[in-house]
Design an enzyme around this catalytic site. Structure first.
Site, PDB file in Angstrom:
ATOM      1  N   SER A 107       0.817  -1.206   0.000  1.00  0.00           N
ATOM      2  CA  SER A 107       0.000   0.000   0.000  1.00  0.00           C
ATOM      3  C   SER A 107       0.854   1.261   0.000  1.00  0.00           C
ATOM      4  O   SER A 107       1.925   1.308   0.632  1.00  0.00           O
ATOM      5  CB  SER A 107      -0.902   0.002   1.240  1.00  0.00           C
ATOM      6  OG  SER A 107      -1.572   1.241   1.387  1.00  0.00           O
ATOM      7  N   TYR A 131      -1.940   5.480  -4.780  1.00  0.00           N
ATOM      8  CA  TYR A 131      -2.913   6.562  -4.801  1.00  0.00           C
ATOM      9  C   TYR A 131      -2.258   7.747  -5.499  1.00  0.00           C
ATOM     10  O   TYR A 131      -1.076   8.024  -5.288  1.00  0.00           O
ATOM     11  CB  TYR A 131      -3.303   6.996  -3.395  1.00  0.00           C
ATOM     12  CG  TYR A 131      -4.166   6.021  -2.643  1.00  0.00           C
ATOM     13  CD1 TYR A 131      -5.467   5.744  -3.045  1.00  0.00           C
ATOM     14  CD2 TYR A 131      -3.687   5.386  -1.494  1.00  0.00           C
ATOM     15  CE1 TYR A 131      -6.266   4.859  -2.352  1.00  0.00           C
ATOM     16  CE2 TYR A 131      -4.475   4.502  -0.779  1.00  0.00           C
ATOM     17  CZ  TYR A 131      -5.756   4.243  -1.214  1.00  0.00           C
ATOM     18  OH  TYR A 131      -6.542   3.360  -0.524  1.00  0.00           O
ATOM     19  N   THR A 157      -5.145   2.458  -7.723  1.00  0.00           N
ATOM     20  CA  THR A 157      -6.483   2.396  -7.147  1.00  0.00           C
ATOM     21  C   THR A 157      -7.344   3.495  -7.758  1.00  0.00           C
ATOM     22  O   THR A 157      -7.011   4.671  -7.677  1.00  0.00           O
ATOM     23  CB  THR A 157      -6.428   2.538  -5.615  1.00  0.00           C
ATOM     24  OG1 THR A 157      -5.751   1.406  -5.077  1.00  0.00           O
ATOM     25  CG2 THR A 157      -7.824   2.600  -5.023  1.00  0.00           C
ATOM     26  N   ARG A 166     -16.956   5.457   6.687  1.00  0.00           N
ATOM     27  CA  ARG A 166     -16.772   4.203   7.408  1.00  0.00           C
ATOM     28  C   ARG A 166     -17.225   4.394   8.851  1.00  0.00           C
ATOM     29  O   ARG A 166     -16.495   4.896   9.700  1.00  0.00           O
ATOM     30  CB  ARG A 166     -15.317   3.759   7.300  1.00  0.00           C
ATOM     31  CG  ARG A 166     -14.921   3.588   5.831  1.00  0.00           C
ATOM     32  CD  ARG A 166     -13.447   3.568   5.579  1.00  0.00           C
ATOM     33  NE  ARG A 166     -13.172   3.598   4.133  1.00  0.00           N
ATOM     34  CZ  ARG A 166     -11.957   3.649   3.611  1.00  0.00           C
ATOM     35  NH1 ARG A 166     -10.897   3.691   4.395  1.00  0.00           N
ATOM     36  NH2 ARG A 166     -11.813   3.675   2.302  1.00  0.00           N
ATOM     37  N   LYS A 225      -7.031  -1.117 -10.169  1.00  0.00           N
ATOM     38  CA  LYS A 225      -7.682  -1.735  -9.013  1.00  0.00           C
ATOM     39  C   LYS A 225      -8.932  -0.932  -8.645  1.00  0.00           C
ATOM     40  O   LYS A 225      -8.836   0.239  -8.294  1.00  0.00           O
ATOM     41  CB  LYS A 225      -6.723  -1.764  -7.813  1.00  0.00           C
ATOM     42  CG  LYS A 225      -7.317  -2.286  -6.516  1.00  0.00           C
ATOM     43  CD  LYS A 225      -6.296  -2.242  -5.394  1.00  0.00           C
ATOM     44  CE  LYS A 225      -6.862  -2.765  -4.089  1.00  0.00           C
ATOM     45  NZ  LYS A 225      -7.904  -1.900  -3.513  1.00  0.00           N
ATOM     46  N   HIS A 249     -12.907  -2.132  -3.043  1.00  0.00           N
ATOM     47  CA  HIS A 249     -12.172  -1.624  -1.891  1.00  0.00           C
ATOM     48  C   HIS A 249     -12.614  -2.332  -0.601  1.00  0.00           C
ATOM     49  O   HIS A 249     -12.695  -1.722   0.461  1.00  0.00           O
ATOM     50  CB  HIS A 249     -12.357  -0.105  -1.753  1.00  0.00           C
ATOM     51  CG  HIS A 249     -11.119   0.618  -1.315  1.00  0.00           C
ATOM     52  ND1 HIS A 249     -10.242   1.167  -2.215  1.00  0.00           N
ATOM     53  CD2 HIS A 249     -10.608   0.876  -0.091  1.00  0.00           C
ATOM     54  CE1 HIS A 249      -9.245   1.752  -1.551  1.00  0.00           C
ATOM     55  NE2 HIS A 249      -9.446   1.580  -0.269  1.00  0.00           N
TER      56      HIS A 249
END
Length: 359
Positions: A107, A131, A157, A166, A225, A249
């Protein structure tokens, strides 16, 4: 509990061990978590059609991704901030993935540097999940460092122009500790605790032209992705994607998006063999990987399963989870009547009930 015998038991142990205000980040999803649950539930809608009287005296789980040999069609998905779960974080995960001969995707929001992870992985293959930040030079610097550290592909991504809401994180008060190393994320003030949404500076203006820009600047194959539709799969191929990772995701972005296993067939159909297709989300068993292969994936990625192993036992925990999944894949291949992942086809599964994507 004795040593866990499956991934579900690792999840139970991780939830009991890790502070709920931290584990929520790794376990939770967006909104009502409809998509989070759907990712797992989609696998239950398919049944195997095993073939018998096939010589399976020798079964191999080996396959390739973008031409790179790996020990099994199960790869380590990128997930952020692994030192929240174990002091060695990504370094521990990299060692475990290398020991099992599989690929790790790292990541951008790593708590270890790219070269530290590369040193731990040795000759094992590794990709960078990227990113695109508002600061384009920061993105270029990330690409350059990853390339110099031996990362062989970029997993861009594309489903995160803004972060999903979230609610577990909000409810339990998840915050980034001020001393957590985040070498590639530009924050406002490293001395002030903040949520990931506040810390991240992800650009909301990324377009198809950026795919071409990243491919040109990095000189590496680019995997997209976050694609779940045939329309975007078609555009991905037209704009030069080396592969597609069907992903929502982990149910952490748009709640109500399709389960990735449900989206996989239309993406595979749209691509029509012009690039490889992978899938993530909801992998809990080796049998899940085989169902993904039957629906056209070249390989599957697991994130939460790996996180649970890391939380429970660090490097050894990740090794154990990967070993469990590899052994389940090997057993499943033999019982399906297949000698290798390449032999798994759509004829090896059938739906439990007809699935209507418009329902």
């Amino acid at each position: 509990m004795s040593e866990p015998v499956n991934v579900a038991e690792y999840f139970e142990l991780a939830a009991a061990k890790v502070d709920p205000a931290v584990w929520c980040y790794f376990e939770g999803g967006a909104g009502d978590e409809v998509t989070l649950r759907a990712n797992v539930g989609a696998y239950a809608r398919w049944r195997f059609r095993p073939r018998v009287l096939v010589d399976v005296g020798e079964v191999s789980t080996r396959t390739t991704v973008l031409g790179t040999p790996v020990s099994m069609p199960l790869l380590v998905a990128p997930f952020a901030m692994q030192r929240l779960l174990d002091p060695e974080g990504e370094v521990a995960t990299a060692r475990a993935a290398a020991a099992l001969g599989t690929l790790m995707c790292v990541s951008t929001v790593t708590t270890s540097s790219y070269d530290e992870i590369a040193a731990a992985a040795g000759d094992a293959p590794r990709w960078l999940q990227l990113y695109v930040f508002r600061d384009r030079q920061l993105t270029l610097d990330n690409l350059a460092e990853a390339r110099e550290s031996g990362y062989s592909a970029i997993a861009l991504t594309v489903d995160t122009p803004v972060l999903g809401r979230r609610e577990r994180d909000l409810r339990l008060g998840f915050e980034l500790p001020p001393n957590l190393p985040l070498p590639y994320v530009k924050g406002k003030d490293p001395n002030v605790p903040m949520t990931f949404a506040e810390q991240a500076q992800i650009s909301p203006s990324v377009t198809w032209r950026d795919l071409e820009w990243i491919a040109a600047e990095s000189g590496l194959p680019v995997v997209l992705k976050g694609i779940v539709t045939r329309e975007d799969a078609t555009l991905a191929v037209e704009h030069g994607a080396a592969a597609i990772l069907v992903s929502n995701h982990g149910g952490r972005q748009l709640d109500g998006a399709p389960a990735t296993l449900d989206a996989l067939p239309e993406v595979v159909e749209a691509v029509a063999g012009r690039c490889e297709v992978y899938v993530d989300g909801g992998i809990r068993r080796g049998a899940d990987v085989l169902k993904a292969l039957a629906l056209g994936a070249q390989a599957a990625f697991a994130g939460r399963a790996i996180a649970s192993g890391l939380a429970v036992g660090g490097e050894d925990g990740v090794r154990r989870v990967l070993t469990l999944l590899r052994d389940e894949i090997e057993l499943g291949l033999a019982l399906l009547g297949c000698g290798s992942p390449a032999e798994v086809t759509r004829s090896h599964i059938c739906p439990t009930v007809p699935y209507d994507p418009a329902a």
